[in-house]
Design a protein around this motif. Structure first.
Motif, short mmCIF file in Angstrom:
data_model
loop_
_atom_site.label_atom_id
_atom_site.label_comp_id
_atom_site.label_asym_id
_atom_site.label_seq_id
_atom_site.Cartn_x
_atom_site.Cartn_y
_atom_site.Cartn_z
N SER A 1 3.46 -4.88 8.05
CA SER A 1 4.66 -4.10 8.35
C SER A 1 4.60 -2.80 7.57
CB SER A 1 5.92 -4.89 7.99
OG SER A 1 5.96 -5.17 6.61
N ARG A 2 5.54 -1.92 7.87
CA ARG A 2 5.56 -0.64 7.17
C ARG A 2 6.99 -0.17 7.01
NH1 ARG A 2 1.82 2.86 10.75
NH2 ARG A 2 2.41 4.57 9.34
N ASP A 3 7.21 0.59 5.97
CA ASP A 3 8.50 1.24 5.74
C ASP A 3 8.21 2.72 5.64
OD1 ASP A 3 10.86 2.33 4.79
OD2 ASP A 3 11.30 0.64 3.47
N ASN A 4 8.48 3.45 6.71
CA ASN A 4 8.16 4.87 6.74
C ASN A 4 9.03 5.68 5.76
OD1 ASN A 4 6.13 4.53 8.65
ND2 ASN A 4 7.52 4.86 10.38
N THR A 5 10.17 5.14 5.38
CA THR A 5 11.02 5.86 4.41
C THR A 5 10.43 5.79 3.01
OG1 THR A 5 12.41 3.96 3.86
CG2 THR A 5 13.05 5.27 5.78
N LYS A 6 9.57 4.80 2.79
CA LYS A 6 8.95 4.64 1.47
C LYS A 6 7.45 4.93 1.49
CE LYS A 6 12.24 1.09 -0.05
NZ LYS A 6 12.41 -0.30 -0.54
N ASN A 7 6.95 5.36 2.65
CA ASN A 7 5.50 5.61 2.80
C ASN A 7 4.69 4.42 2.33
OD1 ASN A 7 6.17 8.11 3.75
ND2 ASN A 7 5.10 9.28 2.17
N THR A 8 5.11 3.25 2.71
CA THR A 8 4.48 2.03 2.23
C THR A 8 4.20 1.06 3.38
OG1 THR A 8 5.61 2.23 0.11
CG2 THR A 8 4.71 0.08 0.65
N CYS B 1 0.87 -1.18 0.00
CA CYS B 1 0.00 0.00 0.00
C CYS B 1 0.91 1.23 0.00
CB CYS B 1 -0.90 0.01 1.21
SG CYS B 1 -1.84 1.54 1.45
N GLN B 2 0.99 1.88 -1.14
CA GLN B 2 1.81 3.08 -1.29
C GLN B 2 0.95 4.29 -0.96
OE1 GLN B 2 5.25 3.65 -2.51
NE2 GLN B 2 4.68 5.62 -1.61
N ALA B 3 1.37 5.10 0.00
CA ALA B 3 0.56 6.22 0.46
C ALA B 3 1.22 7.56 0.15
CB ALA B 3 0.32 6.10 1.96
N SER B 4 0.40 8.58 0.00
CA SER B 4 0.90 9.94 -0.18
C SER B 4 -0.16 10.92 0.30
CB SER B 4 1.25 10.21 -1.64
OG SER B 4 0.12 10.07 -2.46
N GLY B 5 0.28 12.16 0.55
CA GLY B 5 -0.66 13.21 0.91
C GLY B 5 -0.88 13.40 2.41
N PHE B 6 -0.14 12.68 3.22
CA PHE B 6 -0.23 12.87 4.66
C PHE B 6 1.08 12.39 5.29
CE2 PHE B 6 -1.01 8.43 6.01
CZ PHE B 6 -1.38 7.86 4.80
N ASP B 7 1.24 12.69 6.57
CA ASP B 7 2.45 12.33 7.28
C ASP B 7 2.37 10.84 7.66
OD1 ASP B 7 4.05 13.45 10.40
OD2 ASP B 7 4.75 12.15 8.78
N PHE B 8 2.78 10.00 6.75
CA PHE B 8 2.59 8.55 6.85
C PHE B 8 3.07 8.01 8.19
CE2 PHE B 8 2.09 4.41 4.96
CZ PHE B 8 3.07 3.63 5.54
N SER B 9 4.23 8.42 8.64
CA SER B 9 4.83 7.82 9.83
C SER B 9 4.05 8.11 11.11
CB SER B 9 6.27 8.29 9.99
OG SER B 9 6.31 9.68 10.21
N SER B 10 3.16 9.08 11.06
CA SER B 10 2.46 9.52 12.28
C SER B 10 1.10 8.86 12.48
CB SER B 10 2.27 11.04 12.24
OG SER B 10 3.51 11.70 12.27
#
Length: 108
Positions: free
Chosen positions: A67-74, A22-31
């Protein structure tokens, strides 16, 4: 604008594996926490929290790993030992925003 793009679905036999993204954009993904559903808003599967916590539906515990990779917003969903009842369109969700989904089909 929040955008979510799911990918990685496919057709596998029972016992097979897939990894969804799941590739995300438009918000502060890590938060923020994000969730996986089977069917848009229908059946919750797993959650990834901003603190790297994880939650799972009973039906997928021990078989799926979020899992998530905050460096890739994924965010990812590793799906193992797939069963026919796992069949469906998988969506990731943030604040009631959804992507287009990715289809998972498990059949012999």
């Amino acid at each position: 604008e929040v955008q979510l793009v799911e990918s990685g679905g496919g057709s596998v036999q029972p016992g097979g594996s897939l990894t969804l993204s799941c590739q995300a954009s438009g918000f502060d993904f890590s938060s923020y926490n994000l969730r996986w559903f089977r069917g848009k808003g229908a059946r919750w599967v797993a959650s990834s929290t901003s603190g790297n916590g994880t939650l799972y539906a009973d039906s997928v515990k021990g078989r799926f790993t979020v899992s998530r990779d905050n460096t890739k917003n994924t965010m990812y969903l590793q799906m193992m030992d797939l069963k026919p009842e796992d069949t469906g369109t998988y969506f990731c969700d943030f604040a009631d925003s959804w992507g287009q989904g990715t289809q998972v089909t498990v059949s012999a």
